[in-house]
Scaffold this motif. Structure first.
Motif, mmCIF file in Angstrom:
data_model
loop_
_atom_site.group_PDB
_atom_site.id
_atom_site.type_symbol
_atom_site.label_atom_id
_atom_site.label_comp_id
_atom_site.label_asym_id
_atom_site.label_seq_id
_atom_site.Cartn_x
_atom_site.Cartn_y
_atom_site.Cartn_z
ATOM 1 N N GLY A 209 -30.928 30.840 -7.062
ATOM 2 C CA GLY A 209 -30.356 31.527 -8.210
ATOM 3 C C GLY A 209 -28.845 31.523 -8.211
ATOM 4 N N ALA A 210 -28.267 31.802 -9.385
ATOM 5 C CA ALA A 210 -26.809 31.904 -9.516
ATOM 6 C C ALA A 210 -26.472 32.836 -10.653
ATOM 7 N N GLY A 211 -25.322 33.506 -10.526
ATOM 8 C CA GLY A 211 -24.851 34.395 -11.580
ATOM 9 C C GLY A 211 -23.493 34.947 -11.234
ATOM 10 N N ASP A 216 -26.410 40.208 -12.700
ATOM 11 C CA ASP A 216 -27.021 39.134 -11.919
ATOM 12 C C ASP A 216 -27.254 39.519 -10.460
ATOM 13 N N ALA A 217 -26.749 40.666 -10.037
ATOM 14 C CA ALA A 217 -26.852 41.044 -8.625
ATOM 15 C C ALA A 217 -28.302 41.146 -8.182
ATOM 16 N N ASP A 218 -29.159 41.758 -9.004
ATOM 17 C CA ASP A 218 -30.566 41.885 -8.605
ATOM 18 C C ASP A 218 -31.241 40.520 -8.520
ATOM 19 N N LEU A 219 -30.839 39.590 -9.377
ATOM 20 C CA LEU A 219 -31.365 38.226 -9.315
ATOM 21 C C LEU A 219 -30.984 37.563 -7.997
ATOM 22 N N ARG A 225 -32.012 31.780 -1.897
ATOM 23 C CA ARG A 225 -30.611 31.372 -1.748
ATOM 24 C C ARG A 225 -29.915 31.554 -3.086
ATOM 25 N N GLY A 226 -28.705 32.091 -3.033
ATOM 26 C CA GLY A 226 -27.977 32.328 -4.266
ATOM 27 C C GLY A 226 -26.519 31.933 -4.157
ATOM 28 N N VAL A 244 -26.393 34.794 -0.015
ATOM 29 C CA VAL A 244 -25.590 34.521 -1.209
ATOM 30 C C VAL A 244 -24.262 33.907 -0.794
ATOM 31 N N THR A 245 -23.920 32.768 -1.377
ATOM 32 C CA THR A 245 -22.664 32.080 -1.082
ATOM 33 C C THR A 245 -21.655 32.348 -2.193
ATOM 34 N N ALA A 246 -20.482 32.835 -1.802
ATOM 35 C CA ALA A 246 -19.390 33.044 -2.748
ATOM 36 C C ALA A 246 -18.571 31.761 -2.830
ATOM 37 N N LEU A 247 -18.568 31.128 -3.976
ATOM 38 C CA LEU A 247 -17.864 29.856 -4.144
ATOM 39 C C LEU A 247 -16.404 30.105 -4.548
ATOM 40 N N PRO A 248 -15.497 29.227 -4.133
ATOM 41 C CA PRO A 248 -14.096 29.391 -4.539
ATOM 42 C C PRO A 248 -13.819 28.893 -5.955
ATOM 43 N N GLU A 249 -14.638 27.979 -6.452
ATOM 44 C CA GLU A 249 -14.383 27.391 -7.769
ATOM 45 C C GLU A 249 -14.536 28.416 -8.882
#
Length: 272
Positions: A209-211, A216-219, A225-226, A244-249
């Motif tokens: 998932g992504a958001g 989107d937190a509950d998703l 993997r998010g 959950v991975t925090a992306l820099p982009e």
């Protein structure tokens, strides 16, 4: 077993003209594909590279658009790739199967809302009474499930949003600020519940998932993997969780990166 990929759309995979400012200078902007037109105006975009990645993803996994948009707003989006068999609209209030709402799912949602939180009419009345016309442009109700305001963001008092959040919390609702919109949504109305239902129906053993927003937190907590982009409510509050991975982009570049991560995970490769 199939892999299920549930992703938010606006400011996660697709971007309005205003949201394009999140990305990079005009001279370095990537080529874009318009995926939404409304009243003869182009509204939403993704990069051409993201369009190809989304097409590949639709061939390799069960891709489920997962949005707070109403059904009408969602159905005007023309995403590249195979037409999704499932889509989640109105923050989980409607589960679409081949573009048509599942009536049993929707009836179950209405029953939960009636049992677990204050009625929509009470929330609407509070918004009407407290929101200042100086910075409110529109009052809206989505699918008779939740309410939102379209605001002038630069004039919106931060303290008002905090006060609204505290008021809503005590009534079983949550508040989310996304771009120029302030959402008031019942807590039982979640994307995660609908995603779990699609996973059950499809037999998916791996969910991705992504958001970008609080809604989107509950998703992201529900999937295996998010990913979240480097912009939006979750990034601003530095929200994260295991898996959950925090992306820099940021901006459309984040949408492209998220799709690459989805495909790597579907194909069993390591994350970048």
């Amino acid at each position: 077993m199939p892999v299920l990929v549930a992703s938010d759309l606006d400011r996660t995979l697709i971007y309005s003209a205003a949201a394009l400012a999140l990305t990079m200078p005009d001279a370095r902007a990537p080529r874009l594909l318009c995926v939404e037109v409304h009243e003869s105006r182009p509204l939403s975009y993704l990069t051409e590279a993201a369009a190809q990645l989304l097409t590949d993803l639709g061939d390799a996994a069960v891709f489920v658009p997962t949005t707070t948009r109403t059904r009408k707003q969602y159905l005007r989006i023309n995403l590249p790739g195979p037409a999704p068999a499932y889509a989640i609209c109105a923050n989980g209030g409607h589960l679409l199967v081949d573009g048509v709402t599942d009536p049993d799912w929707h009836a179950g949602v209405l029953a939960r809302l009636a049992d677990e939180c204050a009625p929509l009419a009470e929330v609407r009345a509070h918004l009407e009474a407290t929101a200042d016309p100086l910075w409110v442009r529109k009052h809206r109700v989505a699918e008779d499930l939740f309410a939102y305001l379209v605001v002038e963001r630069e004039l919106l008092p931060e303290e008002w949003v905090k006060e609204l959040g505290a008021w809503a919390e005590n009534r079983g609702w949550t508040v989310s600020l996304q771009g120029r919109k302030v959402y008031a949504v019942p807590k039982p109305l979640t994307k995660s519940a609908a995603v779990r239902e699609v996973a059950r129906r499809t037999g998916a053993e791996l969910t991705l998932g992504a958001g970008d927003s609080l809604l989107d937190a509950d998703l992201l907590l529900a999937v295996d993997r998010g990913w979240r982009p480097g912009h939006g409510e979750l990034a601003e509050t530095e929200w994260t969780a295991p898996g959950v991975t925090a992306l820099p982009e940021r901006g459309v570049a984040a949408g492209e990166r998220i799709l690459r991560e989805f495909l790597r995970s579907v194909r069993g490769g390591p994350s970048a």
